[in-house]
Design a protein around this motif. Structure first.
Motif, mmCIF file in Angstrom:
data_model
loop_
_atom_site.group_PDB
_atom_site.id
_atom_site.type_symbol
_atom_site.label_atom_id
_atom_site.label_comp_id
_atom_site.label_asym_id
_atom_site.label_seq_id
_atom_site.Cartn_x
_atom_site.Cartn_y
_atom_site.Cartn_z
ATOM 1 N N MET A 145 3.491 -0.939 3.272
ATOM 2 C CA MET A 145 2.531 -0.362 3.956
ATOM 3 C C MET A 145 2.970 0.854 4.044
ATOM 4 O O MET A 145 3.902 0.733 5.748
ATOM 5 C CB MET A 145 1.790 -0.761 5.390
ATOM 6 C CG MET A 145 1.907 -2.455 4.502
ATOM 7 S SD MET A 145 -0.212 -2.753 5.882
ATOM 8 C CE MET A 145 -0.755 -5.005 5.413
ATOM 9 N N PHE A 195 0.296 -1.134 -0.236
ATOM 10 C CA PHE A 195 0.406 0.362 -0.163
ATOM 11 C C PHE A 195 0.674 1.284 -0.232
ATOM 12 O O PHE A 195 1.553 1.756 0.921
ATOM 13 C CB PHE A 195 -0.802 0.301 1.170
ATOM 14 C CG PHE A 195 -1.655 -0.963 1.934
ATOM 15 C CD1 PHE A 195 -2.615 -1.721 0.785
ATOM 16 C CD2 PHE A 195 -1.422 -1.332 2.568
ATOM 17 C CE1 PHE A 195 -2.942 -3.046 0.174
ATOM 18 C CE2 PHE A 195 -2.604 -2.437 3.089
ATOM 19 C CZ PHE A 195 -3.199 -3.084 2.117
ATOM 20 N N VAL A 217 5.835 -2.151 7.888
ATOM 21 C CA VAL A 217 4.754 -0.952 8.174
ATOM 22 C C VAL A 217 5.109 0.188 8.563
ATOM 23 O O VAL A 217 5.546 -0.461 9.772
ATOM 24 C CB VAL A 217 3.913 -1.697 8.946
ATOM 25 C CG1 VAL A 217 2.388 -0.599 9.559
ATOM 26 C CG2 VAL A 217 2.686 -3.580 8.159
#
Length: 220
Positions: free
Chosen positions: A122, A97, A154
């Motif tokens: 992400m 993402f 992340v």
């Protein structure tokens, strides 16, 4: 595929009053600002595969078997997803993402986040996650239901508190190789310590609140 409600471009989308699903075989690129009503669920699923039943009925599921790792959710022009109050953001992708220089920008009060990737990283910016009333600023937390990036990074930058919000009270809120988490007003201060499973950890909190995290791995 593209996600741009201004021009009615919702690639592979299913739209209901409070439930939106956007599916694509490969990448999904956000090409416009997204604004949703309160108590809405938004599902964005890159890297999906079509499943067909007898009789011709078919639907899309996240592809974890055939060509996994081929789709990402991208925001190259830094558009904002404005979630309504008490909403739920559900993300699935094969290849991550956002990017470090073009993160997924999301706002919302009492926003619940569930995000998983098979391969990749992400990057999230959680902006304006609080309400302001006549008495001043009242913080509203980002609530992490589940975040999984088994071999990835992340990275979350939040302008408000971050807490775990998972059903049943057991399990891990975040599972990844490396976690970078920056918040204002506390981390893991909601239903107790935030349970994580990471090898590398960087956590920063500004303003009031404290940091409360439990990790089930050794840090390297």
């Amino acid at each position: 595929a593209f996600l741009d409600p201004q021009y009615n471009v919702l690639g592979g989308a299913y739209l209901d009053v409070n439930y939106i699903v956007v599916d694509a075989w490969d990448d999904i690129t956000i090409t416009g600002n997204v604004t949703l009503l309160p108590e809405t669920t938004l599902e964005i699923r890159a890297d999906t595969v079509e499943v067909t039943y007898e009789g011709g009925y078919s639907y899309y599921i996240w592809d974890t078997t055939y060509s996994q790792g081929s789709g990402a959710i991208l925001n190259p022009n830094d558009y904002l997803i404005s979630m309504g109050d008490d909403s739920y953001l559900y993300l699935r992708a094969g290849a991550g993402f956002g990017r470090l220089d073009h993160r997924l920008l999301v706002s919302g009060n009492n926003l619940s986040l569930d995000a998983q990737v098979l391969n990749g990283d992400m990057f999230f910016d959680i902006v304006q996650p609080y309400a302001v009333d006549g008495n001043g600023q009242t913080y509203s937390s980002l609530r992490i239901s589940s975040i999984t990036a088994p071999d990835g990074l992340v990275a979350i930058w939040s302008e408000g508190p971050v807490e775990s919000y998972y059903y049943g009270g057991e399990g891990r809120a975040i599972y990844c190789d490396e976690l970078y988490l920056e918040a204002a007003g506390g981390i893991g201060a909601g239903e107790g310590p935030m349970p994580v499973s990471v090898n590398n950890l960087t956590v920063l909190n500004s303003g009031t609140g404290w940091i409360s995290i439990v990790n089930d791995k050794d840090l390297t």
